[in-house]
Design an enzyme around this catalytic site. Structure first.
Site, PDB file in Angstrom:
ATOM      1  N   ASN A 159       7.795  54.210 -50.771  1.00  0.00           N
ATOM      2  CA  ASN A 159       7.222  55.329 -50.013  1.00  0.00           C
ATOM      3  C   ASN A 159       5.780  55.063 -49.603  1.00  0.00           C
ATOM      4  O   ASN A 159       5.317  55.536 -48.565  1.00  0.00           O
ATOM      5  CB  ASN A 159       7.282  56.615 -50.845  1.00  0.00           C
ATOM      6  CG  ASN A 159       8.524  57.438 -50.544  1.00  0.00           C
ATOM      7  OD1 ASN A 159       9.105  57.326 -49.462  1.00  0.00           O
ATOM      8  ND2 ASN A 159       8.943  58.257 -51.489  1.00  0.00           N
ATOM      9  N   PHE A 201      12.877  56.004 -57.664  1.00  0.00           N
ATOM     10  CA  PHE A 201      11.688  55.157 -57.830  1.00  0.00           C
ATOM     11  C   PHE A 201      10.827  55.118 -56.569  1.00  0.00           C
ATOM     12  O   PHE A 201      10.237  54.085 -56.239  1.00  0.00           O
ATOM     13  CB  PHE A 201      12.097  53.726 -58.227  1.00  0.00           C
ATOM     14  CG  PHE A 201      13.270  53.676 -59.159  1.00  0.00           C
ATOM     15  CD1 PHE A 201      13.246  54.355 -60.361  1.00  0.00           C
ATOM     16  CD2 PHE A 201      14.424  52.971 -58.827  1.00  0.00           C
ATOM     17  CE1 PHE A 201      14.335  54.337 -61.216  1.00  0.00           C
ATOM     18  CE2 PHE A 201      15.512  52.947 -59.669  1.00  0.00           C
ATOM     19  CZ  PHE A 201      15.470  53.631 -60.875  1.00  0.00           C
ATOM     20  N   CYS A 202      10.792  56.237 -55.854  1.00  0.00           N
ATOM     21  CA  CYS A 202       9.994  56.365 -54.621  1.00  0.00           C
ATOM     22  C   CYS A 202      10.395  55.321 -53.584  1.00  0.00           C
ATOM     23  O   CYS A 202       9.573  54.865 -52.792  1.00  0.00           O
ATOM     24  CB  CYS A 202       8.491  56.259 -54.927  1.00  0.00           C
ATOM     25  SG  CYS A 202       7.880  57.537 -56.036  1.00  0.00           S
ATOM     26  N   ASN A 203      11.674  54.930 -53.614  1.00  0.00           N
ATOM     27  CA  ASN A 203      12.182  53.945 -52.652  1.00  0.00           C
ATOM     28  C   ASN A 203      13.452  54.503 -52.020  1.00  0.00           C
ATOM     29  O   ASN A 203      14.570  54.121 -52.381  1.00  0.00           O
ATOM     30  CB  ASN A 203      12.482  52.620 -53.359  1.00  0.00           C
ATOM     31  CG  ASN A 203      12.676  51.474 -52.387  1.00  0.00           C
ATOM     32  OD1 ASN A 203      13.211  51.651 -51.306  1.00  0.00           O
ATOM     33  ND2 ASN A 203      12.259  50.281 -52.780  1.00  0.00           N
TER      34      ASN A 203
END
Length: 574
Positions: free
Chosen positions: A5, A295-297
């Site tokens: 992100n 995981f902010c992905n």
């Protein structure tokens, strides 16, 4: 597609200025080699071009336009390492990747997100001349947080423009007119006020550790641990032969190897998923700290979990956001479990984790199904276990006292029947608990299943209050409340019931009941059945789980600790 992100956020600047942005995905490669060999075997999928404002969009890039290509050296979701040959390919001949695209034109600059990869395989910028590289001290040493690195080539740094300024970042400024002169050096220009000098001082000690161990030794050590865990997880089977673990990471992608990261989800013997939050909570009880979710992905998460745009939007409309407990929606996982290893990790750590998965998530041949009713006593012993239920407590009203029973039926969706099915709320809608209202512990409860009545008593009230499940269900209205990030449709009660509870706790309040299991799900504002969370995963008003189990050993240990603390305080007082 597999950018973090933190990288995706860069596109906001481009889209706001009328530029275009699009994602690519490395689909296949036959072999790895130097730039020419790798490029010849690479297949790339280009996704839809994004534009925020068509009317103000710029023309297609010309030879003078600057373009930015950003990619991770290592995916923080799957651990895949991407070939750094991408740097040379994009800068020297972007048509090899973007063939037929008008965006091949212009000057291409490259950003490497090495925040994850630099811990074990930092990029060699003498071989791969990227324009920008970002790193994280937290991922290098585990400390400090909130402090990172931007490495920029001198010629590339001169293109960066900074709008905001603060103390120490300008040469001079005047308050009442539009006059400001910025500092010339890049590092001073991009600082925002006082730098984190205390954290920066600790970085020296982090690099000292890395230099003493050497990055190559750290890489070999962490790779061996990750390989061991991958191999063991893939070998786990339930008693019926079904696989326990699904690992994420496509071997056809363009990468050298895996980093020290293992991303996966677990399945039960019947093929259903074990939620990642369930895995995280059980691991925490075993002294193991995991990272779970996406995981902010978001790109890698959607890619490996097979989530379409419709799935992602539907999950959001159903109430799912980052960091919540909605780990399974529509029988699909919304995230994964991730295990990462660093220079301080040991083989004992890896083995402990494998032992945890084996003992907690593998179905044993002699395991007896619990059926539809819990029974206390030795007659309900499980064939493969040496424990039994000593007592069962049901808590009908959240945070009020419960009552003990010898046996109790289970509901189809929410654990013990009628457990935490009622809740007290303030007049402003705030959910009340003993943490905020200690007087709630004096409200005693009892359910007579045959009569269908909930009885409540309080030393502050002279009469015992009976609440009939069936007849009282029509006395109040229906409304929605929110608890722990979920939206519930609830039944309210008439004024005399609310007056009784207000007297019992000494403040105005309202009693609500969650609807029965056939209606017990969390609705969004549109009340769309396609946008709701699966009924099978619904909890009543419980915080985290349907069942709360505690062993006699834990109770004895807690009592011992409290007694020791009491004696210690008394001795200090003397």
């Amino acid at each position: 597609m597999e950018n973090h992100n933190s990288v995706l956020g860069i596109r906001e600047y481009a889209l706001d200025q009328g530029a275009a942005a699009f994602a690519i995905d490395v689909e296949e490669t036959v072999h790895h080699g130097v730039s020419n060999g790798t490029a010849a075997s690479m297949k790339v999928l280009q996704y839809q071009v994004q534009r925020r404002n068509e009317a103000s969009s710029l023309e297609e890039p010309t030879g003078e336009a600057y373009n930015l290509f950003a990619f991770p050296s290592e995916c923080n979701f799957s651990g895949l390492r991407f070939s750094l040959d991408l740097v040379k390919i994009i800068k020297e001949d972007p048509a090899r990747i973007l063939e037929g695209s008008p965006f091949c034109n212009g000057r291409w600059m490259v950003l490497i997100d090495a925040a994850k990869g630099s811990a074990t395989e930092p990029p060699d910028l003498s071989l791969y001349p990227a324009d920008f590289v970002v790193m994280s001290f937290y991922k290098l040493f585990g400390y400090p947080t909130g402090l990172g690195v931007l490495i920029a080539r001198n010629d590339a740094s001169r293109l960066l423009k900074k709008t905001y300024f603060s103390g120490g970042t300008v040469a001079t400024s005047i308050a009442d007119i539009d006059f400001v002169r910025r500092r010339k050096s890049v590092e001073e220009l991009f600082e925002d006020g006082t730098i984190s000098f205390l954290s920066i001082a600790s970085v020296h000690h982090g690099f000292k550790i890395l230099n003493s161990l050497t990055v190559s030794a750290i890489s070999r050590h962490t790779a061996s641990l990750a390989w061991y865990v991958r191999k063991k997880l893939l070998g786990l089977r339930h008693e019926n032969g079904a696989r326990v673990c699904t690992l994420y990471g496509d071997s056809k992608a363009l990468f050298h190897d895996f980093g020290p990261t293992v991303s996966f989800n677990l399945k039960r013997s019947d093929g259903s998923w074990s939620g990642y939050r369930e895995v995280e909570k059980l691991a925490s009880l075993s002294g193991i700290q995991l990272r779970t979710g996406c995981f902010c992905n978001p790109g890698a998460c959607a890619k490996y979990l097979g989530l379409s745009h419709l799935d992602l939007r539907s999950n959001f409309e159903a109430g799912h956001v980052c960091w919540d407990d909605h780990d399974i929606i529509h029988e699909k996982p919304t995230g994964a479990v991730r295990v990462s290893f660093g220079y301080m990790s040991t083989f004992e750590d890896a083995k402990k984790f494998i032992d945890f998965v084996t003992s907690s998530f593998i179905a044993l041949p002699n395991w007896i199904e619990s059926g539809y009713q819990l029974m206390q006593g030795s007659e309900s012993r499980l064939g493969a276990a040496s424990f039994y239920l000593k007592s069962i407590t049901v808590y009908p009203i959240k945070s009020c006292a419960g009552f003990n029973v010898e046996s109790w039926p289970l509901s189809t969706t929410a654990g013990l029947l009628h457990d935490r099915e009622w809740v007290l709320a303030s007049l402003s809608g705030e959910i009340l608990t003993q943490k905020k209202v200690p007087e709630m512990c004096f409200i005693s409860t009892f359910i007579d299943l045959d009569k269908g009545i909930l009885f409540v008593e309080s030393p502050r009230c002279q009469v015992k209050l009976p609440i009939n499940f069936i007849t009282d269900s029509c006395n109040g209205g229906s409304e929605q409340i929110k608890l722990n990030g979920q939206r519930y449709e609830v039944q309210s009660y008439k004024n005399e019931v609310n007056i009784w509870f207000s007297n019992a706790i000494g403040r105005p309040c309202t009693l609500f009941r969650c609807f029965s299991s056939s209606h017990n799900f969390c609705l969004n504002k549109i009340k769309s059945a396609s946008m709701r969370r699966e009924v099978q995963s619904v909890l009543n008003f419980s915080n985290e789980a349907q069942f709360l189990l505690i062993s006699e050993e834990s109770v004895s240990d807690l009592s011992h600790r409290k007694m020791y603390k009491k004696v210690l305080v008394e001795q200090q007082a003397k």
